[in-house]
Design an enzyme around this catalytic site. Structure first.
Site, PDB file in Angstrom:
ATOM      1  N   THR A   1      14.222  22.050   0.294  1.00 27.73           N
ATOM      2  CA  THR A   1      14.278  23.501   0.496  1.00 27.73           C
ATOM      3  C   THR A   1      12.870  24.042   0.716  1.00 27.73           C
ATOM      4  O   THR A   1      11.901  23.472   0.217  1.00 27.73           O
ATOM      5  CB  THR A   1      14.895  24.129  -0.773  1.00 27.73           C
ATOM      6  OG1 THR A   1      16.280  23.822  -0.783  1.00 27.73           O
ATOM      7  CG2 THR A   1      14.696  25.626  -0.865  1.00 27.73           C
TER       8      THR A   1
ATOM      9  N   ASP B   1      21.133  27.757  -5.827  1.00 25.02           N
ATOM     10  CA  ASP B   1      20.305  28.820  -6.404  1.00 25.02           C
ATOM     11  C   ASP B   1      19.507  29.599  -5.363  1.00 25.02           C
ATOM     12  O   ASP B   1      19.136  30.753  -5.600  1.00 25.02           O
ATOM     13  CB  ASP B   1      19.313  28.216  -7.407  1.00 25.02           C
ATOM     14  CG  ASP B   1      18.389  27.202  -6.726  1.00 25.02           C
ATOM     15  OD1 ASP B   1      18.903  26.325  -5.990  1.00 25.02           O
ATOM     16  OD2 ASP B   1      17.162  27.290  -6.913  1.00 25.02           O
TER      17      ASP B   1
HETATM   18  N1  ASP Z   1      17.810  24.297  -4.774  1.00 27.43           N
HETATM   19  C1  ASP Z   1      18.526  23.906  -3.583  1.00 27.43           C
HETATM   20  C2  ASP Z   1      20.004  23.967  -3.870  1.00 27.43           C
HETATM   21  O1  ASP Z   1      20.421  23.599  -4.942  1.00 27.43           O
HETATM   22  C3  ASP Z   1      18.178  22.536  -3.122  1.00 27.43           C
HETATM   23  C4  ASP Z   1      16.711  22.305  -2.862  1.00 27.43           C
HETATM   24  O2  ASP Z   1      15.877  22.848  -3.585  1.00 27.43           O
HETATM   25  O3  ASP Z   1      16.386  21.556  -1.937  1.00 27.43           O
HETATM   26  O4  ASP Z   1      20.750  24.313  -2.984  1.00 27.43           O
END
Ligand code: ASP
Length: 361
Positions: free
Chosen positions: A220, A251
């Protein structure tokens, strides 16, 4: 008095009158449209700073190729500079966050926009959010599909929700329809899917997926910035988690969990196992600890990432900044793609856990 003389007297009077007026402040559009709680009166010489991330996870030197590492470091630098250039030009922290994230949304190395991960059904669903620390305004989109073409820059859609709708979050087909009415760019579905993500998805679905490593690459992207008016902003953009269930929302688009900004404390963008970040309201918790306990940014971020999250078994990290431009980038995984330019103009780019995370450490 002839009308010509009367005209000259009036004109001269008007010119003299306007010369005596104090110069109008150069207000940016954000400030003009909403009252800014906690915002500075605005010194053009104030320091600016930016910090970005491209995800945390099982990022080790053994799992990295030189080409991939060079591409990631190059994309981080490009994104960082895109955001910092906006800040130097006097643009708002919101504009800087969007500029930095747009570069990473276009970069195939990261799990946002192009290069986003695939869900269990084999297509991409995008989440993004943005928050303005001066006004408390926020916008987000969740589960925007790219099956029939998708929103090229999800963070711009989040921004449009914030500025052009009475809502904070729009999801699925509603988010896509709203982005269309806002004239945002759509691009064909194949553009989003890279070979690397396809392979990662196949690995996650196959027997080899007993190996959960690929699911623990949280690429992300996010950015946090402090502008010349002393205003903070944070944004996050993602495809979520590899092989996630269709319709799952993490999140990243949730204000308080993956993104939060408040001039009275700090601004945060998160990356990691989203379910844990939602349950523990991670981004807000860091800011709330600063505000209510009076602890430093470093301590607040550390307590949540290395305390609360580790105790709960949640992997990940955050980037965070306070109004003085202090930067924190804690993570409890092997690595986190991260980069910053602090208020002294010093740039850092780091990937692994053993690299210096930021110049003030
Ligand atoms: N936090 C993101 C999610 O759970 C994933 C990520 O940080 O790559 O969708």
């Amino acid at each position: 008095m002839t009308s010509l003389i009367r005209f000259s007297i009036i004109t001269t009077g008007l010119i003299l009158l306007s010369a005596c007026q104090p110069e109008a402040p150069v207000a940016n559009t954000d400030q003009a449209s909403a009252p800014r709680a906690n915002s500075n009166t605005g010194s053009d010489n104030a320091s600016v700073a930016i910090v970005i991330h491209g995800g945390a996870g099982t990022i080790t030197r053994e799992a990295m190729t030189p080409d991939r590492e060079a591409a990631i470091r190059g994309a981080l630098e490009q994104a960082l500079k895109a955001g910092h250039d906006r800040l130097s030009a006097g643009d708002t922290s919101i504009e800087a966050v969007i500029a930095a994230i747009n570069v990473m949304e276009d970069a195939p190395e990261f799990n946002a926009g192009r290069g986003a991960v695939l869900n269990h059904e084999g297509f991409v669903e995008l989440d993004a959010s943005l928050m303005d620390g001066a006004t408390g305004q926020a916008g987000a989109i969740a589960g925007a599909s790219t099956q029939d073409g998708g929103i090229r820059y999800p963070i711009r859609a989040a921004h449009a929700v914030m500025t052009d709708s009475p809502h904070v979050m729009l999801s699925g087909a509603g988010a896509e329809a709203f982005a269309t009415t806002q004239g945002l760019e759509f691009i064909e579905s194949d553009w989003f899917i890279t070979d690397f993500r396809y392979q990662q998805w196949e690995d996650a679905r196959s027997a080899r997926a007993g190996n959960t490593d690929t699911a623990r690459w949280y690429s992300t992207v996010g950015a946090v910035a402090l502008d010349q008016n002393g205003n903070l902003a944070a944004g996050t953009s993602t495809g979520g988690m590899t092989n996630k269930r269709f319709g799952r929302i993490g999140d990243s688009p949730i204000i308080g969990a993956g993104t939060y900004a408040d001039n009275a404390s700090c601004a945060v963008s998160a990356t990691g196992h989203g379910e844990f970040f939602i349950r523990h309201v991670v981004a807000y918790d860091i800011c709330a600890r600063m505000r209510h306990k009076g602890v430093s940014l470093d301590q607040a971020a550390d307590e949540v990432i290395h305390g609360v999250l580790v105790d709960a078994g949640g992997d990940g990290g955050v980037i965070a900044m306070d109004r003085q431009g202090h930067i924190a980038m804690p993570f409890n995984t092997e690595g986190m793609y991260r980069a910053s330019i602090d208020t002294n103009g010093q740039m850092t780019i780091a990937i692994y856990g053993d690299e210096v995370a930021n110049p003030s450490e």
